[in-house]
Enzyme design. Structure first.
Site, PDB file in Angstrom:
ATOM      1  N   ASP A   1       0.856  -1.180   0.000  1.00 29.85           N
ATOM      2  CA  ASP A   1       0.000   0.000   0.000  1.00 29.85           C
ATOM      3  C   ASP A   1       0.897   1.236   0.000  1.00 29.85           C
ATOM      4  O   ASP A   1       1.781   1.370   0.848  1.00 29.85           O
ATOM      5  CB  ASP A   1      -0.885  -0.032   1.252  1.00 29.85           C
ATOM      6  CG  ASP A   1      -1.922   1.078   1.272  1.00 29.85           C
ATOM      7  OD1 ASP A   1      -1.679   2.131   0.648  1.00 29.85           O
ATOM      8  OD2 ASP A   1      -2.956   0.902   1.929  1.00 29.85           O
TER       9      ASP A   1
ATOM     10  N   LYS B   1       1.893  12.845 -16.824  1.00 25.45           N
ATOM     11  CA  LYS B   1       0.968  13.958 -16.798  1.00 25.45           C
ATOM     12  C   LYS B   1      -0.377  13.488 -16.241  1.00 25.45           C
ATOM     13  O   LYS B   1      -0.626  12.281 -16.238  1.00 25.45           O
ATOM     14  CB  LYS B   1       0.821  14.580 -18.185  1.00 25.45           C
ATOM     15  CG  LYS B   1      -0.003  13.780 -19.188  1.00 25.45           C
ATOM     16  CD  LYS B   1      -0.152  14.560 -20.469  1.00 25.45           C
ATOM     17  CE  LYS B   1      -1.013  13.843 -21.482  1.00 25.45           C
ATOM     18  NZ  LYS B   1      -2.445  13.805 -21.159  1.00 25.45           N
TER      19      LYS B   1
ATOM     20  N   HIS C   1       4.623  12.354 -23.797  1.00 17.41           N
ATOM     21  CA  HIS C   1       5.026  11.384 -24.812  1.00 17.41           C
ATOM     22  C   HIS C   1       5.238  12.017 -26.173  1.00 17.41           C
ATOM     23  O   HIS C   1       5.919  11.449 -27.020  1.00 17.41           O
ATOM     24  CB  HIS C   1       4.013  10.228 -24.891  1.00 17.41           C
ATOM     25  CG  HIS C   1       2.768  10.522 -25.638  1.00 17.41           C
ATOM     26  ND1 HIS C   1       1.634  11.007 -25.045  1.00 17.41           N
ATOM     27  CD2 HIS C   1       2.466  10.384 -26.960  1.00 17.41           C
ATOM     28  CE1 HIS C   1       0.688  11.148 -25.953  1.00 17.41           C
ATOM     29  NE2 HIS C   1       1.156  10.786 -27.126  1.00 17.41           N
TER      30      HIS C   1
ATOM     31  N   LYS D   1       8.360  11.525 -29.827  1.00 21.19           N
ATOM     32  CA  LYS D   1       8.010  11.185 -31.205  1.00 21.19           C
ATOM     33  C   LYS D   1       9.106  11.609 -32.182  1.00 21.19           C
ATOM     34  O   LYS D   1       9.735  12.654 -32.036  1.00 21.19           O
ATOM     35  CB  LYS D   1       6.687  11.849 -31.596  1.00 21.19           C
ATOM     36  CG  LYS D   1       5.482  11.236 -30.879  1.00 21.19           C
ATOM     37  CD  LYS D   1       4.195  11.889 -31.343  1.00 21.19           C
ATOM     38  CE  LYS D   1       3.007  11.297 -30.605  1.00 21.19           C
ATOM     39  NZ  LYS D   1       2.771   9.896 -30.971  1.00 21.19           N
TER      40      LYS D   1
ATOM     41  N   GLU E   1      -8.103  13.091 -34.405  1.00 22.02           N
ATOM     42  CA  GLU E   1      -8.264  11.699 -33.981  1.00 22.02           C
ATOM     43  C   GLU E   1      -9.640  11.208 -34.433  1.00 22.02           C
ATOM     44  O   GLU E   1     -10.644  11.903 -34.219  1.00 22.02           O
ATOM     45  CB  GLU E   1      -8.128  11.570 -32.466  1.00 22.02           C
ATOM     46  CG  GLU E   1      -6.731  11.943 -31.971  1.00 22.02           C
ATOM     47  CD  GLU E   1      -6.619  11.985 -30.458  1.00 22.02           C
ATOM     48  OE1 GLU E   1      -5.534  11.668 -29.933  1.00 22.02           O
ATOM     49  OE2 GLU E   1      -7.623  12.330 -29.798  1.00 22.02           O
TER      50      GLU E   1
ATOM     51  N   ASP F   1      -6.095  18.025 -21.774  1.00 24.10           N
ATOM     52  CA  ASP F   1      -5.577  16.710 -22.140  1.00 24.10           C
ATOM     53  C   ASP F   1      -4.420  16.798 -23.119  1.00 24.10           C
ATOM     54  O   ASP F   1      -3.411  16.095 -22.955  1.00 24.10           O
ATOM     55  CB  ASP F   1      -6.710  15.868 -22.735  1.00 24.10           C
ATOM     56  CG  ASP F   1      -6.301  14.423 -22.967  1.00 24.10           C
ATOM     57  OD1 ASP F   1      -5.508  13.890 -22.166  1.00 24.10           O
ATOM     58  OD2 ASP F   1      -6.785  13.820 -23.938  1.00 24.10           O
TER      59      ASP F   1
ATOM     60  N   HIS G   1       0.941  18.593 -25.065  1.00 26.05           N
ATOM     61  CA  HIS G   1       1.438  18.086 -26.348  1.00 26.05           C
ATOM     62  C   HIS G   1       1.572  19.184 -27.400  1.00 26.05           C
ATOM     63  O   HIS G   1       2.629  19.357 -28.024  1.00 26.05           O
ATOM     64  CB  HIS G   1       0.494  17.019 -26.912  1.00 26.05           C
ATOM     65  CG  HIS G   1       0.308  15.828 -26.031  1.00 26.05           C
ATOM     66  ND1 HIS G   1       1.197  15.468 -25.041  1.00 26.05           N
ATOM     67  CD2 HIS G   1      -0.671  14.894 -26.001  1.00 26.05           C
ATOM     68  CE1 HIS G   1       0.770  14.373 -24.438  1.00 26.05           C
ATOM     69  NE2 HIS G   1      -0.362  14.010 -24.998  1.00 26.05           N
TER      70      HIS G   1
END
Length: 473
Positions: free
Chosen positions: A99, A152, A182, A186, A220, A239, A244
């Protein structure tokens, strides 16, 4: 085990150099299932993994269960599995159950890493647990030469980002903290930097002297059906835009760094962020796709945006007067992320071919899921003048590149912080977006498979029209 006001800030640490043990908190979770195990397997395949891996989670698993999950996860991502390579990876695993609120768990972690001098702790856990876990590691004497990698979001606004950093900095200093975005792993993002600064042909025209505008699109074709509980409190702006897509703004617009070390590169990025004006809610369009309210975990009266389009302005000599248009959305026609430079029209000097509506010259960098470069220029063709497209798809020019998490986990393991965000950069991107959080415009409905709400076209009116994106091949 939480932060206390009486703790003193840590002394400057030496956490440089390759890791000798990798500890993953939350290794039984979804992120490990879809990203981490695959990335570790690919690093093993490339011969870039050379340390033990300790998994830590609340689930009372055996080591065999962990290895089974790892194998299933790798295969489940579509990776072709070589049993010998997997066996080498599986032999690195050990597992600690506990825990995160229990001091005994950190004692068991300490026993598992006893004798190692430079651990990397990867926290694949919710941000509200960061301080608790890092504090537990600190109290167990495990942070002196450690690096800590966190996922994040880094707060939900500027104040919470500062509060989160203040809590963490009670235990480790900024140089030890690696924040994963991320998009910085790339290939396409690295290519933008290389394209700009390795080509004398391009760098001089990459400015307000030649450009009419810049467009960044992250489209997307999928929705959030499997993660409504997570997405609904967040929305598109938090988000992907504040992290990004602002990182794409940085690599597109920053000045050439004087050196290639992480500090100098991050200084150049932060200098760019500081030049970006606070976003104006009048230049911000929010959309929500039809059917979003029916998703499990989404509030029936939700006004969360699944589409965001905005205009940014950069107040420096290179970019003054050049609008940056950003858009992102779920359930759009395709999945593709791109950076598009739109050049000014040449003067009309009496050539008959100029007496028509001409397509502006454009330089397009395709970033994800495929990468490439397109140049759109005017040419005199056999059937008359008009635009032509000169395309290069990088997948046809070389071998398969590493995945983003593969790149980032390796960078964390070897101690290269270049691809990780710094606290002042995080705070600056929140500063830019804060007005949009404080005064969001109404959300507009849009049909699935469309390019978002019609009102988004008003955002670019008078400057250009939305272009592309260049459809992935």
């Amino acid at each position: 085990m939480t932060a206390t006001a009486t703790r003193s800030a840590p002394a400057t640490r030496d956490s440089s150099g390759p890791a000798d043990v990798f500890v993953v908190f939350g290794i039984t979770g979804d992120l490990a299932k879809v990203m981490t195990f695959r990335s570790l397997y690919r690093l093993e395949r490339r011969g870039l993994l050379d340390c033990p891996i300790v998994g830590v989670a609340f689930d009372d698993w055996t080591l065999d269960q962990l290895r089974t999950r790892a194998k299933e996860s790798i295969v489940g991502t579509g990776e072709s599995l070589d049993q010998q390579i997997f066996d080498r990876l599986a032999a690195r695993f050990s597992y600690v159950h506990g825990d995160f609120a229990d001091a005994a768990a950190y004692k068991r972690v300490a026993d598992a890493v006893d004798g190692f001098e430079r651990p990397v702790f990867y926290l694949e856990i919710p941000p509200f647990l960061f301080g608790r876990v890092i504090g537990g590691l600190h109290d167990a004497g495990l942070t002196a030469n450690a690096r800590v990698v966190v996922e994040k979001p880094f707060g939900h606004d500027r104040d919470s980002a500062r509060a989160l950093a203040a809590e963490i900095h009670q235990y480790i200093d900024e140089s030890q903290l690696y924040r994963i975005d991320h998009y910085l792993g790339k290939l396409g993002v690295e290519e933008v930097v290389h394209l700009r600064f390795a080509n004398a042909l391009l760098e001089p025209v990459w400015s307000s002297n030649f450009l009419a505008g810049v467009q960044i699109t992250m489209a997307e074709d999928f929705g959030v059906e499997d993660r409504g509980h997570f997405y609904d409190p967040v929305g598109a702006l938090r988000d992907v835009v504040v992290n990004h897509l602002m990182q794409l703004v940085a690599v597109c617009a920053m000045e050439a760094p004087a050196r290639g070390d992480p500090t100098t590169i991050k200084d150049a990025q932060v200098a760019l962020f500081r030049a970006v004006k606070e976003a104006n809610p009048a230049h911000y369009v929010r959309g929500q796709y039809d059917g979003y309210l029916d998703i499990d975990g989404v509030s029936k009266d939700s006004t969360t945006e699944t589409y965001a389009a905005l205009r940014l302005e950069i107040e420096n000599w290179r970019w003054a007067g050049v609008p940056f248009f950003i858009r992102t959305g779920k359930r759009l026609p395709i999945t593709q992320t791109e950076l598009r430079l739109i050049f000014k029209h040449p003067p009309k000097l009496g050539f008959p071919a100029f007496d028509r509506e001409m397509t502006p010259n454009q330089l397009v960098v395709k970033l994800d899921p495929s990468t490439g470069i397109r140049l759109i220029v005017e040419a005199q063709k056999g059937d008359g003048p008009g635009p032509i497209e000169l395309d290069i798809d990088f997948t046809q020019e070389g071998v398969e590149g590493p995945t983003p998490y593969e790149v980032l986990l390796h960078a964390a393991l070897v101690g290269d912080s270049t691809r990780f965000t710094r606290q002042d950069g995080v705070e600056e991107t929140w500063r830019v977006m804060q007005p949009l959080l404080d005064n969001p415009p109404p959300v507009h409905r849009y049909a699935q498979g469309s390019w978002g709400p019609e009102t988004a076209n008003d955002l670019v009116r008078g400057f250009a029209s939305w272009h592309g994106p260049w459809i992935a091949s």
